[in-house]
Enzyme design. Structure first.
Site, short mmCIF file in Angstrom:
data_model
loop_
_atom_site.label_atom_id
_atom_site.label_comp_id
_atom_site.label_asym_id
_atom_site.label_seq_id
_atom_site.Cartn_x
_atom_site.Cartn_y
_atom_site.Cartn_z
N CYS A 279 58.79 -63.81 -115.19
CA CYS A 279 58.76 -62.06 -115.58
C CYS A 279 59.51 -61.67 -114.24
CB CYS A 279 57.23 -61.67 -115.72
SG CYS A 279 56.59 -62.18 -117.15
N ALA A 280 60.71 -61.87 -114.04
CA ALA A 280 61.45 -61.79 -112.92
C ALA A 280 61.62 -60.49 -112.26
CB ALA A 280 62.72 -62.90 -112.80
N ALA A 281 62.10 -59.64 -113.14
CA ALA A 281 62.86 -58.26 -112.73
C ALA A 281 61.53 -57.50 -111.99
CB ALA A 281 63.43 -57.66 -113.81
N PRO A 282 61.83 -56.87 -111.12
CA PRO A 282 63.18 -56.50 -110.38
C PRO A 282 63.61 -57.57 -109.44
CG PRO A 282 61.26 -55.15 -109.22
CD PRO A 282 60.81 -56.05 -110.40
N GLY A 283 62.76 -58.70 -109.10
CA GLY A 283 63.54 -59.63 -108.66
C GLY A 283 62.97 -60.02 -106.95
N LYS A 285 60.32 -61.68 -106.03
CA LYS A 285 59.80 -63.21 -105.80
C LYS A 285 60.88 -63.91 -106.34
CE LYS A 285 55.14 -61.24 -107.03
NZ LYS A 285 55.46 -59.74 -107.07
N CYS A 395 49.28 -57.62 -110.50
CA CYS A 395 49.05 -56.49 -109.37
C CYS A 395 47.44 -55.90 -110.21
CB CYS A 395 50.33 -55.53 -109.27
SG CYS A 395 50.90 -54.85 -110.39
#
Length: 469
Positions: A279-283, A285, A395
């Site tokens: 779940c990469a966006a917004p990027g 991590k 979070c």
């Protein structure tokens, strides 16, 4: 309050200025062109959208796709609207109580526009550097501009002027600003003392945290911040846009809360490792992992969010393979050494930054999102090689989305085990590791008594798992 049929309402008996011990004189210009009125009207509309329609504040304030009324304002007025809304939402319980205490009887059940008008005015009077007279007079003008609220303009004038006169005696109770559904869940999870501490932390606007590529001490000196344990550079406030700060255009750092920077660190040395970020966006991590030398495959199913990730990577001068796909449908050529699942969640750990979360989410939403998170965790289990690691994080400060999620997964998947995080892995942040070796931060942690503006961090959960075999 019991709702009364419209035919039984007696508007002429609602409190007027005299009933509150104030003058009947009302100075207001009904014309919408009055300076400052447009921003107050927009603030009330957006407050309604958040509280009544459960619309994300970030979406409403988006500079490209946000509310048309907001986008039509000048930059200075947009900043004021944002400040009003953040204060009105952050202190909503206190504002509601202070207004109610100054009414002889409740407002009409259907007078939502009037309620929002009062909250916008009260937020300015109580929490913003706006002259009381301007805040009150423009609230009266806003009421007068709406035919449904026009008959209450005297009430608006009287109530807000009294609030301005008595605000020094207003004693907030932080717990009253937690939405009832959220307070109930936090009490069950953490008890009263911790819940009240979390609520108090929500009332302080958060600092700005930067994850830097290198030399955190040097960037702290240059930007006027200080270095937190873990290397995050923390700034108390800004006199300019983040994009105008030194190092932004050169891609030397990214904005990322200190807690959000921790999950990617739990993989340890990833140089040369194949890592999937599901779940990469917004990027943020993804960028951390790429900077650490990993060969990252970044997945996201939202094209707009993926575009933002690609733009962030380009600015940071980092590279990753990007795949527009749902994690459950992704079929790689070979399994990954490590998989990060920073799952979508209720975001209850970010209420300091996003106070609308209390009003746009509820208990049912938490349970619904937990199902999504479990699906993503199962997808990660399918994608990681034997001996490889999964870091599951989000979070949320609700254990349903954290501790309970991982415990249920491990009960049902004997081919995985918890890989406890050791205290030496996060020097200076040992207090964030629980007895089982899982990461748990809360907004009330990381206090700074000398300067509360530099205190706290987002609520986060992370656990490290290993596939056995």
């Amino acid at each position: 309050m019991v709702a009364r049929p419209r035919s039984q309402q007696e508007p002429e008996r609602w409190p007027e200025p005299g009933a509150l011990g104030l003058s009947h004189s009302v100075k207001a210009a009904p014309a919408p062109e009055r300076a400052g009125l447009a921003s107050r009207l927009v603030a009330a509309k957006l407050l309604s959208a958040v509280v009544d329609a459960r619309t994300s504040l970030d979406g409403l304030l988006d500079p490209k796709g946000g509310h048309p009324g907001y986008r039509a304002l000048e930059g200075r007025d947009q900043a004021l609207v944002r400040a009003i809304l953040l204060s009105a939402l952050r202190h909503r319980g206190t504002i509601e109580r202070l207004i109610t205490e100054r009414l002889e009887r409740p407002l009409p059940e259907g007078a939502r526009g009037l309620v929002h008008c009062l909250h916008v005015g009260a937020a300015q009077v109580l929490y913003l550097d706006v002259p009381d007279s301007a805040a009150v007079d423009l609230a009266v003008a806003a009421a007068e501009s709406d035919p449904r609220n026009r008959r209450f303009k005297g009430l608006v004038n009287a109530l807000l002027r009294r609030l301005a006169r008595e605000k020094a005696d207003a004693r907030p109770n932080p717990g009253e600003n937690l939405a009832p559904w959220l307070r109930a869940r936090l009490l069950a999870a953490y008890g009263e003392a911790v819940t009240d501490a979390i609520a108090a932390a929500h009332l302080t606007p958060p600092p700005i945290d930067l994850t830097v590529k290198s030399d955190p001490e040097g960037w702290a000196r240059q930007l006027g911040g200080h270095v937190l344990p873990g290397g995050t550079v923390r700034l108390a406030s800004l006199e300019m846009a983040v994009s105008a700060l030194p190092g932004f255009g050169e891609g030397q750092w990214l904005v990322q809360d200190a807690a959000a920077a921790l999950p990617a660190r739990l993989f340890g040395d990833v140089r040369g490792c194949r890592v999937a970020d599901l779940c990469a966006a917004p990027g943020g991590k993804t960028a951390q992992l790429a900077q650490a030398g990993a060969l990252v495959t970044a997945l996201d199913q939202n094209a707009n969010r993926m575009k933002r990730l690609q733009e962030n990577l380009a600015r940071l001068k980092l590279s990753a393979q990007t795949v527009l796909s749902d994690a459950a449908a992704f079929q790689p050529d070979e399994l990954f050494d490590a998989v990060l699942v920073d799952a979508p969640c209720s975001s209850t750990g970010t209420i300091r930054r996003h106070p609308d979360v209390s009003f746009t989410k509820d208990a049912a939403e938490v349970d619904k999102l937990a199902v999504v998170q479990r699906r993503l965790l199962d997808a990660a289990a399918r994608l990681v090689r034997p001996g490889g690691r999964i870091v599951f994080s989000n979070c949320s400060i609700d254990p349903t989305e954290g501790e309970a999620m991982v415990e249920a997964f491990l009960r049902e998947r004997p081919d995985f085990r918890l890989d406890p995080v050791e205290r030496h892995e996060l020097p200076g942040l040992e207090w964030a590791i629980d007895a089982q070796g899982r990461l748990r931060t809360l907004p009330s942690m990381l206090p700074n008594p000398e300067d509360p503006r530099l205190s706290g961090l987002d609520g986060f959960f992370a656990a490290r798992l290993v596939r056995q075999g």
